[in-house]
Design a protein around this motif. Structure first.
Motif, PDB file in Angstrom:
ATOM      1  N   VAL A  66     -22.021 -29.849   3.759  1.00  0.00           N
ATOM      2  CA  VAL A  66     -20.511 -30.340   3.189  1.00  0.00           C
ATOM      3  C   VAL A  66     -19.903 -30.666   4.250  1.00  0.00           C
ATOM      4  N   ILE A  69     -18.851 -34.578   4.801  1.00  0.00           N
ATOM      5  CA  ILE A  69     -18.362 -35.216   3.819  1.00  0.00           C
ATOM      6  C   ILE A  69     -17.335 -36.087   4.040  1.00  0.00           C
ATOM      7  N   GLU A 131     -22.267 -27.493  -7.796  1.00  0.00           N
ATOM      8  CA  GLU A 131     -21.842 -28.710  -7.310  1.00  0.00           C
ATOM      9  C   GLU A 131     -20.511 -28.882  -8.377  1.00  0.00           C
ATOM     10  N   LEU A 134     -17.527 -28.273  -6.704  1.00  0.00           N
ATOM     11  CA  LEU A 134     -17.041 -29.270  -5.609  1.00  0.00           C
ATOM     12  C   LEU A 134     -16.390 -30.361  -6.220  1.00  0.00           C
TER      13      LEU A 134
END
Length: 257
Positions: A66, A69, A131, A134
């Motif tokens: 992560v 990102i 997910e 997120l």
């Protein structure tokens, strides 16, 4: 830095993610290395099966890294393209893939599990697809998840983001089978030994044919697999060798060309 190691032993390749401090999250460089290594296995006669596993017992994989990102300005496409390449490579490998699942298995780790041909999970593994938390519309999991566990469970897993145990995953057909943690190595080793002693040519045609048939009607799938079967019996040595070995009470000797 590549956070994985690659070994081959007794016709099986072992891809081991080694990033315990990050719950074996797969960074982009490691993902690229795994893709390249799998590509090399396609033409390596010494390899007849691939085991995907991870270091330690805390996590199979928490998914992608992560922290990468923001580094790519939140580009989701940057990650989806490489995951898609990895999953396509696994599907077209021409040999069975086996996920050895222990501990936390989330996100991309969940999709690695989903895209493996066989999954042996510890019964206390924590498996889920968070997910949604997120802010991501998951597009990798739904098609295969629908086939494996049905509509209701797909909604539950993807919309709640909650985890289930390895035992429950086996009950709903998400994994091949689950075993107590202390039996995981033995269970995987037994499956590997079984698979590498089958005809590599027949295994490849079975894998390719089965995956192709998932996009067909039952009648079309049967005709497709029948064509593969009859052509193989006519042109490949495996059918004759398999029958002769059975009639003479001996192990078959598969010819790899």
């Amino acid at each position: 830095m590549v956070n994985a190691t690659f070994t081959v032993e007794n016709h099986a390749a072992y891809v081991t993610i080694e990033r315990e401090d990050k719950l074996n999250a797969v960074d982009s460089e490691t993902k690229r290395a795994i893709i390249d290594e799998l590509d090399a296995y396609k033409t390596d006669d010494a390899v007849r099966a691939v085991v995907l596993q991870s270091a330690g017992d805390k996590a199979f994989s928490a998914g992608g890294d992560v922290k990468e990102i923001p580094e790519v300005d939140y580009s989701l496409q940057y990650f989806t393209e490489s995951w898609d390449e990895l999953f396509t490579t696994m599907r077209n490998l021409g040999m069975p893939t086996i996920a050895k699942v222990d501990g936390i298995t989330l996100g991309g780790g969940f999709d690695l599990l989903l895209r493996s041909d066989f999954v042996i999970a510890a019964d206390n593994a924590h498996i889920g697809q968070p997910e949604v938390d997120l802010g991501i519309v998951n597009h990798f999991s739904p098609p295969m998840l629908l086939q494996q566990v049905g509509l209701r469970k797909t909604f539950e897993l993807l919309m709640t983001g909650e985890t289930i145990s390895g035992a429950e995953a086996a009950d709903i057909g998400l994994v091949t089978r689950s075993v107590p943690r202390d039996q995981l190595d033995e269970e995987v080793d037994g499956l590997v030994e079984t698979l590498v002693n089958k005809s590599p040519r027949i295994i490849k045609k079975l894998k390719d044919g089965i995956y192709a048939s998932t996009n067909m009607t039952p009648d079309a799938a049967e005709r497709h697999l029948e064509r593969i079967s009859l052509e193989s019996a006519r042109n490949d040595p495996d059918y004759r060798e398999g029958v002769d070995a059975h009639l003479n009470d001996r192990d078959p000797e598969w010819v790899v060309e």
